[in-house]
Design an enzyme around this catalytic site. Structure first.
Site, short mmCIF file in Angstrom:
data_model
loop_
_atom_site.label_atom_id
_atom_site.label_comp_id
_atom_site.label_asym_id
_atom_site.label_seq_id
_atom_site.Cartn_x
_atom_site.Cartn_y
_atom_site.Cartn_z
N HIS A 1 0.76 -1.13 0.46
CA HIS A 1 -0.11 0.24 -0.32
C HIS A 1 0.91 1.50 -0.28
O HIS A 1 0.48 2.39 -0.52
CB HIS A 1 -0.50 -0.59 1.33
CG HIS A 1 -1.96 -1.52 1.21
ND1 HIS A 1 -2.83 -0.92 0.64
CD2 HIS A 1 -2.37 -1.98 1.63
CE1 HIS A 1 -3.61 -2.36 0.53
NE2 HIS A 1 -3.36 -2.66 1.59
N ASP B 1 -2.96 -10.23 -2.45
CA ASP B 1 -3.07 -10.35 -1.25
C ASP B 1 -4.81 -9.65 -1.52
O ASP B 1 -5.26 -9.29 -2.81
CB ASP B 1 -2.20 -8.58 -0.93
CG ASP B 1 -2.51 -8.26 0.88
OD1 ASP B 1 -2.28 -8.49 2.21
OD2 ASP B 1 -3.61 -7.67 1.04
N HIS C 1 -6.48 -6.81 -0.82
CA HIS C 1 -6.14 -5.94 -0.68
C HIS C 1 -6.02 -5.17 -2.03
O HIS C 1 -4.32 -5.67 -1.92
CB HIS C 1 -5.72 -4.57 0.15
CG HIS C 1 -6.31 -5.29 1.82
ND1 HIS C 1 -6.18 -6.40 2.39
CD2 HIS C 1 -7.60 -4.69 1.95
CE1 HIS C 1 -6.76 -6.44 3.54
NE2 HIS C 1 -8.09 -5.92 3.24
N ASP D 1 -4.15 -13.09 3.31
CA ASP D 1 -5.59 -12.48 4.32
C ASP D 1 -7.03 -12.89 3.08
O ASP D 1 -8.21 -12.53 3.18
CB ASP D 1 -5.52 -11.02 4.42
CG ASP D 1 -4.91 -10.09 3.08
OD1 ASP D 1 -4.62 -11.15 2.13
OD2 ASP D 1 -4.85 -9.24 3.43
N1 Q9C Z 1 -10.78 -2.89 10.66
C1 Q9C Z 1 -2.08 -5.26 4.13
O1 Q9C Z 1 -3.25 -6.26 4.48
N2 Q9C Z 1 -7.69 -1.47 7.60
N3 Q9C Z 1 -3.14 -3.71 4.50
C2 Q9C Z 1 -8.82 -2.27 7.51
C3 Q9C Z 1 -10.19 -3.29 9.73
C4 Q9C Z 1 -6.61 -1.54 6.41
C5 Q9C Z 1 -4.18 -4.03 5.37
C6 Q9C Z 1 -9.84 -2.44 8.59
C7 Q9C Z 1 -6.26 -2.59 5.85
C8 Q9C Z 1 -4.58 -2.73 5.34
C9 Q9C Z 1 -0.96 -5.08 3.49
ZN ZN Z 2 -4.32 -7.20 2.63
#
Ligand code: Q9C
Ligand code: ZN
Length: 354
Positions: free
Chosen positions: A167, A203, A205, A292
């Site tokens: 990110h 991933d 995301h 994830d």
């Molecule tokens: N309460 C990576 O997997 N926020 N980043 C989610 C959850 C951000 C994930 C809210 C998620 C970032 C590297």
């Molecule tokens: Zn992620």
């Protein structure tokens, strides 16, 4: 295959992230990496070695993809935070104000809160005392893995590092990421002689930072399979119509999938991504390996099962490319080790007998 881990990862241990109006415990924990290391000791996939946290040329390599003023900000952020108030040592630094479009991004603010906002895009990525040391050593880990693969020492390597990276953009942090480890590995493969490098981001995301870094380049193809940004983080990038710009037009592929996607549908997207990578004529591959996508992940919405990750590793190996895996997300802490090592085992098995 060779496995190298970031020996300084534990120096980054955020306490809290902002979620729905309150501060909650960070999902991105030291235990995630420790579980992968434990699993790698239980099931031997290859040699496991601590990465050199400060190899020759590291700062130059960081400055190739990241803005110098952003790197200076990260390096000094904790000291600046403590300078505001010595009692801040007990609290993580989180941003709370951002420049909207149309506001100035070119003037570096003197105010620390303003600098935090200028260089970030969410309030979920705390900076602590050791964040810079951990992130810098993590970038070194990813670059080191790429250099080993480039030199022909190994067909595959795994950079086991945190904080994650995909990110993070040229000049911003967010999504638990500070330095874009996967992008830095891709650039290291380019520098090592591969004319065309692909990044495959699996991933959950969207890899917004990696996409942004290479968006106008034709020498690095970026492919990301992820939750549809209309409903999923990081929301503001990752749509299917983002194909690259300028010289990079046609060299970005987004494969967004709806929340709830199961392995059969996810696998079809993987095949589409691998087909694009083959047509591009990639000479080396970086896999931004987040797990994830697992059905038990607490912050994500796909339905992959532990056994599916072995199939993912096999499919990636079948591409036949020198490959650097870089650890990204995955928050079902108890299963992160099993799922990650399943990918590596599938990859190794298929690499040995194609
Ligand atoms: N309460 C990576 O997997 N926020 N980043 C989610 C959850 C951000 C994930 C809210 C998620 C970032 C590297
Ligand atoms: Zn992620």
């Amino acid at each position: 295959m060779l496995i190298t881990y970031n020996p300084h990862h534990h120096l980054h241990q955020g306490r809290q992230e902002m979620f729905r109006g309150r501060l909650v415990d960070c999902h991105e924990t030291v235990a995630r990496l420790d579980h992968v290391l434990t699993e790698l000791q239980r099931r031997v996939i290859g040699e496991v070695r601590a990465a050199d946290p400060d190899p020759a040329g590291l700062d130059d390599a960081l400055a190739r993809l990241h803005a110098p003023r952003y790197l200076r900000f990260l390096e000094r952020a904790w000291d600046d935070w403590i300078a505001l108030d010595p009692s801040n040592v007990e609290r993580d630094a989180l941003p709370s104000v951002w420049p909207a479009p149309g506001m100035r991004h070119d003037v570096l603010p003197e105010n620390f809160a303003a600098r935090m906002g200028l260089f970030s895009f969410d309030a979920g990525t705390p900076i602590v005392q050791g964040s810079w040391a951990a992130a810098r050593a993590g970038a070194a880990c990813a670059i080191g893995a790429a250099r080993i693969v480039s030199s022909g020492g190994e067909r595959g390597a795994f950079a086991l590092t945190r904080p994650p990276g995909h990110h993070a953009g040229a000049d911003f942090f967010g999504g638990y990421c500070f330095l874009n480890n996967s992008a830095l590995a891709a650039q290291a493969l380019r520098d090592g002689g591969a004319a065309r490098v692909a990044v495959l981001d699996v991933d959950y995301h969207h890899g917004n930072g990696t996409q942004a870094i290479f968006y106008e380049r034709s020498d690095v193809l970026t492919v990301s399979i992820h939750g549809d940004p209309r409903t999923e983080y990081p929301f503001f990038l990752g749509h299917a119509d983002e194909r690259g710009a300028g010289a990079g037009t046609g060299f970005n592929l987004n494969l967004p999938l709806p929340r709830g996607t199961d392995f059969a549908r996810w696998r079809a997207a993987l095949d589409a991504g691998l087909t694009a990578i083959a047509s591009f004529g990639a000479q080396a591959l970086v896999v931004a390996l987040g797990v994830d996508t697992f059905e038990g992940d607490p912050i994500s919405g796909f339905k992959l099962r532990s056994a599916d990750y072995d199939t993912v590793g096999e499919a990636i190996a079948a591409a036949g490319l020198p490959t650097v895996f870089v650890f990204e997300g995955g928050y079902a802490v108890a299963e992160v080790g099993i799922n990650t090592v399943n990918v590596l085992e599938g990859f190794s098995r298929r690499s040995r007998s194609p």
